[in-house]
Write an enzyme that holds these catalytic residues in place. Structure first.
Site, PDB file in Angstrom:
ATOM      1  N   ASP A   1       0.829  -1.220   0.000  1.00  0.00           N
ATOM      2  CA  ASP A   1       0.000   0.000   0.000  1.00  0.00           C
ATOM      3  C   ASP A   1       0.862   1.270   0.000  1.00  0.00           C
ATOM      4  OD1 ASP A   1      -1.751   2.177   0.989  1.00  0.00           O
ATOM      5  OD2 ASP A   1      -3.198   0.566   1.332  1.00  0.00           O
TER       6      ASP A   1
ATOM      7  N   ARG B   1       0.304   4.073   1.017  1.00  0.00           N
ATOM      8  CA  ARG B   1       0.176   4.912   2.210  1.00  0.00           C
ATOM      9  C   ARG B   1       1.017   4.413   3.367  1.00  0.00           C
ATOM     10  NH1 ARG B   1      -6.153   4.115   2.369  1.00  0.00           N
ATOM     11  NH2 ARG B   1      -5.345   2.037   1.908  1.00  0.00           N
TER      12      ARG B   1
ATOM     13  N   HIS C   1      -1.469  -2.966   8.338  1.00  0.00           N
ATOM     14  CA  HIS C   1      -2.058  -1.641   8.531  1.00  0.00           C
ATOM     15  C   HIS C   1      -3.567  -1.718   8.477  1.00  0.00           C
ATOM     16  CE1 HIS C   1      -3.179  -0.732   4.263  1.00  0.00           C
ATOM     17  NE2 HIS C   1      -2.348  -1.721   4.065  1.00  0.00           N
TER      18      HIS C   1
ATOM     19  N   CYS D   1      -6.514  -1.931   5.247  1.00  0.00           N
ATOM     20  CA  CYS D   1      -5.803  -2.639   4.174  1.00  0.00           C
ATOM     21  C   CYS D   1      -6.811  -3.184   3.146  1.00  0.00           C
ATOM     22  CB  CYS D   1      -4.998  -3.792   4.768  1.00  0.00           C
ATOM     23  SG  CYS D   1      -4.046  -4.719   3.539  1.00  0.00           S
TER      24      CYS D   1
HETATM   25 CO    CO Z   1      -2.577  -3.237   2.721  1.00  0.00          CO
END
Ligand code: CO
Length: 214
Positions: free
Chosen positions: A44, A46, A98, A101
């Site tokens: 990801d 982020r 996280h 997700c």
């Molecule tokens: Co993720």
């Protein structure tokens, strides 16, 4: 479409900023890397590993895939793990999931994405394994958060069971494996208290962590 000049410009400015602070930074780094940590995280955008823990190039060895999975037969992840432990002698392995997700959410809601459904099957297996604990949570967002945490605990257990971690402990190498969850809403890390520092701790720590999430 062809040109990504803005990225080259940003790169130049970034390298310049680092050199301003430490003129020999890249020269020193080019000689060797000796990171103390291996980060296993989600792909990801982020959740950028170095930025989150504010570490410079050279300080964090990184492996990322969708939903931060450690699959026993994934040659890619195992190769990173082996290189990090045997060659670089990292002292810590951090499995970091996280909240929010997409991979975990898709597995929870059984959404079909495509080829990656087969990869995310591993998260579905985690969901299946902890179906009862998850079912007792009424709210879907909280359920996704919990599955994210359970997934990290399971992946920490998977790291502990690899021949790489077991052999390192067997020969007396110092190695701690940690499980964390990162909040994309607040930028903060949470320790899931599943840290394993030797093989004997692997199963008790797993059970304690799962118990705390039940
Ligand atoms: Co993720």
């Amino acid at each position: 479409m062809r040109s990504l000049d803005h990225l080259f410009e940003k790169n130049k400015a970034w390298a310049q900023r680092i050199v301003e602070q430490d003129p020999d930074f890249f020269v020193k780094l080019s000689r060797q890397q000796s990171p103390e940590y291996l980060w296993i995280g989600c792909s990801d955008s982020r959740v950028p590993a170095n930025e989150i823990v504010d570490l410079l190039p050279g300080e964090l060895f990184v492996h990322r895939n969708v939903a931060n999975l450690v699959v026993h037969t994934d040659l890619n992840c195992l190769s990173v793990l082996q290189f990090a432990v045997d060659v670089l002698k990292v002292r810590h392995i951090i499995v970091c999931g996280h909240y929010g997700c997409s991979g975990v959410n898709a597995a929870l809601r059984r959404h079909r994405i495509g080829l990656s459904d087969n990869w995310l099957r591993h998260v579905q297996d985690v969901r299946h394994k902890h179906e009862a604990a998850l079912a007792s949570i009424g709210n879907e967002t909280l359920m996704a958060d919990r599955l994210c945490e359970l997934n990290v605990v399971e992946q920490v257990a998977n790291v502990c069971q690899t021949t790489i971690a077991r052999d390192a402990w067997e020969r007396g190498q110092e190695l701690a494996i940690h499980g964390w969850a990162y909040g994309i809403k607040d930028g903060l890390l949470r320790d899931l208290n599943v840290t394993v520092t030797n093989y004997a701790e692997a199963i008790p720590m797993y059970q304690a962590a799962i118990g705390a999430l039940a």
